[in-house]
Design a protein around this motif. Structure first.
Motif, PDB file in Angstrom:
ATOM      1  N   SER A 188       0.728  -1.077   0.177  1.00  0.00           N
ATOM      2  CA  SER A 188       0.256  -0.141   0.269  1.00  0.00           C
ATOM      3  C   SER A 188       0.624   1.596  -0.149  1.00  0.00           C
ATOM      4  N   LEU A 230      -2.321   0.198  -4.308  1.00  0.00           N
ATOM      5  CA  LEU A 230      -2.611  -0.640  -3.750  1.00  0.00           C
ATOM      6  C   LEU A 230      -1.806  -1.817  -5.057  1.00  0.00           C
ATOM      7  N   GLN A 258      -4.015   7.586  -3.508  1.00  0.00           N
ATOM      8  CA  GLN A 258      -3.623   5.810  -2.466  1.00  0.00           C
ATOM      9  C   GLN A 258      -3.645   4.891  -3.765  1.00  0.00           C
TER      10      GLN A 258
END
Length: 532
Positions: free
Chosen positions: A385, A412, A410
């Motif tokens: 992450s 991932l 963000q």
């Protein structure tokens, strides 16, 4: 980008930059769509390959491949047809120096059973780790890398451009983004003594329209889509001063250490870039910075430079002031959690543009601040992450008042196996005066705008007073098994949805009338990154 020291185990580093900055012309973010010129866009760290960065953290950013660190032809279509490669990276192993000797045990000699070993006998030494792959000459690594791809836009905008995307700006057209040629003598992070290295990297491709150093190769052929650029040319030093970890230095021209995404496509999870990378950060600097490895947990950064994308001289810098960088890095949880918080500050507007204002405004006194933090967490061996926080503030933005751009991204990444990685990116970015996000219809206008020179076409900002952008990008990185003469291949297909929460229809617009726009943009595409 630097190395570490004696018997030092490489660990992830975080840095901060501090300093003052000489003349600057145009940074990564912020251009004024009114009268003035902003830096890099008014307007390449905890992240080497997503899987790699956590397995073996690197003390300094330039030691990783991060900075090693887009008129298309038929053969480009073939290269780009392969889906897209993402956060994978150029894992390289140096060529074997001498062939290994055959096993010494004769076939007739019986092998002693394991239990017959004498008690207390020392175990056989482990085989040395394989050196990085690639072509090496006297400790210097030479490589070539090509990145080509295509972004399809079903809206088929009249401008032919994908709003909100710089490097992947051309809709429904195959392009070669980069051909990189690199010579690099890296620092050894395990050597604590004095050492030196260097890195020289040249680019030819469509990406060079945005990454040019002012006053250098941007004047060679500024009206073509494919241009030349010096991505970096610098000297690396390690000095065993102040602490066991010592200090790593980078002096010359180099991509900015701020941010998660970089110029080198092999180090990014996606073909298209985030709003933060394109509009909230600088691209490159001319100057010097140091990374002090104060402890195993803390790195401290400080530097001085000429600004964003700038060099020296009347065409190499857009003003007469100095810029600087500063920040820190934290290496926590045994390297599984790293935080890199950096800031760059200094004037980024053009003296040429400001001299036309009435009354005249001193560009050297109008500062811009780029603030960025990257938090990388290796949750498991397969799941990584990355969270990026960003704030850019320009002192003289809209009619002489400060403007801001800020947001969060963000990421991932989940590695299914050695060949396949799933990637996701969701972001939110606010341009509170429509100062930073813009598009350029002419190949040379991005750099000319930052220099305060007359434009061939125009700079098109979003309609209205402000825009809040959201974007969701999903992709896959495929790294096929390779023949020995190819160092790495990344194939990266992606789909992307952009949305404007402010209902001002900035996407697929028809400037300057700004009609037929939409609040949503849907694109899909792929690129291939091949490293030799």
């Amino acid at each position: 980008m630097g190395g570490g020291r004696a018997i030092r185990v490489p660990r992830p580093r975080v840095r901060i930059y501090v300093g003052l900055r000489p003349n600057a012309i145009g940074p990564h973010a912020g251009f004024m769509c009114d009268l003035l010129t902003p830096r890099r866009f008014g307007v390449e760290a905890g992240r080497a390959a997503t899987e790699e960065i956590k397995k073996e953290p690197t003390p300094m950013r330039y030691d990783t491949a991060r900075t090693v660190s887009r008129r298309a032809r038929p053969w480009l279509a073939v290269v780009a047809a392969a889906p897209i490669a993402a956060t994978g990276a150029l894992a390289q192993t140096a060529p074997p120096t001498t062939p290994s000797a055959p096993a010494a045990t004769p076939a007739a000699a019986p092998t002693a059973p394991a239990t017959s070993a004498a008690p207390g006998a020392p175990a056989a030494p482990a085989a040395p780790a394989a050196p990085p792959s690639g072509f090496w000459v006297d400790g210097i690594h030479l490589s070539a890398q090509v990145d080509a791809g295509v972004i399809f836009n079903p809206f088929r905008p009249q401008t032919g451009q994908n709003w909100g995307q710089l490097f992947t700006d051309h809709a429904n057209q195959v392009q070669m983004n980069q051909l990189l040629l690199t010579a690099n003598k890296p620092l050894d992070p395990k050597d604590s003594d004095y050492q030196w290295g260097f890195k020289v990297q040249f680019m030819y491709g469509s990406d060079a329209r945005y990454t040019q150093f002012f006053g250098e190769l941007n004047r060679v052929d500024p009206n073509q889509r494919y241009q030349l650029d010096v991505v970096e040319a610098n000297v690396l030093l390690h000095t065993p001063w102040l602490s066991t970890g010592g200090i790593d230095w980078k002096i010359g021209q180099y991509p900015t250490p701020l941010g998660y995404e970089v110029i080198d496509p092999s180090q990014n999870p996606f073909y298209s870039h985030s709003y933060i990378f394109q509009f909230g950060l600088p691209f490159k600097h001319t100057g010097a910075y140091a990374t002090w490895h104060a402890t195993d947990l803390v790195d401290v950064y400080g530097g001085i430079d000429t600004g964003t994308n700038t060099t020296f001289g009347p065409l190499g810098d857009d003003n007469g002031a100095i810029g600087g960088m500063g920040g820190f890095g934290l290496n926590l949880m045994g390297g599984n959690l790293t935080i890199l918080a950096l800031t760059h500050f200094g004037p980024e507007d053009s003296t040429r543009a400001f001299s036309a204002l009435s009354p005249t405004v001193n560009a050297n006194g109008q500062w811009r601040y780029f603030n960025d933090a990257v938090i990388t967490w290796k949750a498991t061996d397969t799941l990584t992450s990355v969270t990026e926080l960003n704030l850019v503030r320009e002192a003289y933005g809209a009619k002489g008042t400060p403007v801001n751009g800020f947001g969060i991204a963000q990421y991932l990444s989940y590695a299914l196996n050695d060949n396949w990685t799933l990637n996701g990116r969701v972001e939110y970015w606010r341009d509170d005066n429509n100062f930073f996000v813009a598009s350029f219809s002419s190949n040379g206008d991005y750099i000319r705008f930052q220099q305060g020179l007359p434009l061939q076409s125009g700079v098109y900002a979003a309609p209205g007073g402000s825009t809040t952008y959201g974007a969701l990008t999903l992709g896959v990185t495929y790294k096929p098994d390779l023949p020995p003469w190819i160092t790495g291949v990344l194939i990266r297909p992606e789909i992307r949805w952009d949305h404007a929460f402010t209902n001002n229809d900035p996407f697929n617009n028809n400037p300057p009338a700004n009609n037929k726009g939409t609040n949503n943009s849907f694109t899909f595409g792929a690129d291939a990154v091949i490293t030799f």
